[in-house]
Scaffold this motif. Sequence first.
Motif, PDB file in Angstrom:
ATOM      1  N   ASP A 112      20.143  22.431  44.243  1.00  0.00           N
ATOM      2  CA  ASP A 112      20.754  22.436  42.904  1.00  0.00           C
ATOM      3  C   ASP A 112      21.092  21.014  42.461  1.00  0.00           C
ATOM      4  O   ASP A 112      20.908  20.662  41.295  1.00  0.00           O
ATOM      5  CB  ASP A 112      22.017  23.303  42.888  1.00  0.00           C
ATOM      6  N   MET A 113      21.577  20.186  43.385  1.00  0.00           N
ATOM      7  CA  MET A 113      21.886  18.791  43.050  1.00  0.00           C
ATOM      8  C   MET A 113      20.607  18.054  42.642  1.00  0.00           C
ATOM      9  O   MET A 113      20.606  17.298  41.668  1.00  0.00           O
ATOM     10  CB  MET A 113      22.543  18.089  44.228  1.00  0.00           C
ATOM     11  N   ILE A 114      19.539  18.262  43.383  1.00  0.00           N
ATOM     12  CA  ILE A 114      18.261  17.611  43.059  1.00  0.00           C
ATOM     13  C   ILE A 114      17.772  18.076  41.696  1.00  0.00           C
ATOM     14  O   ILE A 114      17.345  17.261  40.866  1.00  0.00           O
ATOM     15  CB  ILE A 114      17.218  17.898  44.165  1.00  0.00           C
ATOM     16  N   ASP A 115      17.855  19.370  41.438  1.00  0.00           N
ATOM     17  CA  ASP A 115      17.417  19.911  40.149  1.00  0.00           C
ATOM     18  C   ASP A 115      18.239  19.349  39.001  1.00  0.00           C
ATOM     19  O   ASP A 115      17.674  18.977  37.953  1.00  0.00           O
ATOM     20  CB  ASP A 115      17.492  21.442  40.151  1.00  0.00           C
ATOM     21  N   ARG A 116      19.568  19.248  39.178  1.00  0.00           N
ATOM     22  CA  ARG A 116      20.427  18.671  38.127  1.00  0.00           C
ATOM     23  C   ARG A 116      20.068  17.212  37.890  1.00  0.00           C
ATOM     24  O   ARG A 116      19.992  16.757  36.750  1.00  0.00           O
ATOM     25  CB  ARG A 116      21.921  18.789  38.503  1.00  0.00           C
ATOM     26  N   TYR A 117      19.838  16.481  38.958  1.00  0.00           N
ATOM     27  CA  TYR A 117      19.477  15.068  38.837  1.00  0.00           C
ATOM     28  C   TYR A 117      18.180  14.916  38.046  1.00  0.00           C
ATOM     29  O   TYR A 117      18.074  14.068  37.157  1.00  0.00           O
ATOM     30  CB  TYR A 117      19.345  14.419  40.216  1.00  0.00           C
ATOM     31  N   ARG A 118      17.195  15.736  38.355  1.00  0.00           N
ATOM     32  CA  ARG A 118      15.905  15.657  37.650  1.00  0.00           C
ATOM     33  C   ARG A 118      16.070  15.955  36.166  1.00  0.00           C
ATOM     34  O   ARG A 118      15.436  15.310  35.334  1.00  0.00           O
ATOM     35  CB  ARG A 118      14.908  16.630  38.268  1.00  0.00           C
ATOM     36  N   LYS A 119      16.894  16.928  35.833  1.00  0.00           N
ATOM     37  CA  LYS A 119      17.117  17.261  34.424  1.00  0.00           C
ATOM     38  C   LYS A 119      17.800  16.121  33.676  1.00  0.00           C
ATOM     39  O   LYS A 119      17.486  15.839  32.542  1.00  0.00           O
ATOM     40  CB  LYS A 119      17.972  18.519  34.294  1.00  0.00           C
ATOM     41  N   GLU A 120      18.781  15.480  34.346  1.00  0.00           N
ATOM     42  CA  GLU A 120      19.552  14.424  33.708  1.00  0.00           C
ATOM     43  C   GLU A 120      18.796  13.109  33.621  1.00  0.00           C
ATOM     44  O   GLU A 120      19.094  12.270  32.788  1.00  0.00           O
ATOM     45  CB  GLU A 120      20.871  14.199  34.468  1.00  0.00           C
TER      46      GLU A 120
END
Length: 121
Positions: A112-120
Amino acid sequence: MEYLKLCDSDYRFMQVVWQEAPVNSGELVKLCEERLGWKKSTTYTTIRKLCQKGYIQNENAVVSVLIPQERVQADESAYFIDRTFSGSLPRFLAAFLGERNISEKEAKEIQDMIDRYRKEH
């Protein structure tokens, strides 16, 4: 790259400040005596030093934070990864995990952290 780094004693002191700020400097002396076993002179010397470095300010005998804990933790973590693993986060994670098992919950949190980082970014 210039990183924010604190020696161990300054970091322990800042943990008290981050937890209690804004805090009266006299009260901070008492807290450092209780939690760190410090003398009054040690606390005031550290306050002065960290004010000069820009981590905290001491105005009207009230100590407050200028640099948040998360910033220092991020810089110290980045410095460690750069120095120890040539900046490679995958090499760091491989070494950190080693033979450890992580739970499904931990794996999901990391994903989830990786996914949030990619979105941001």
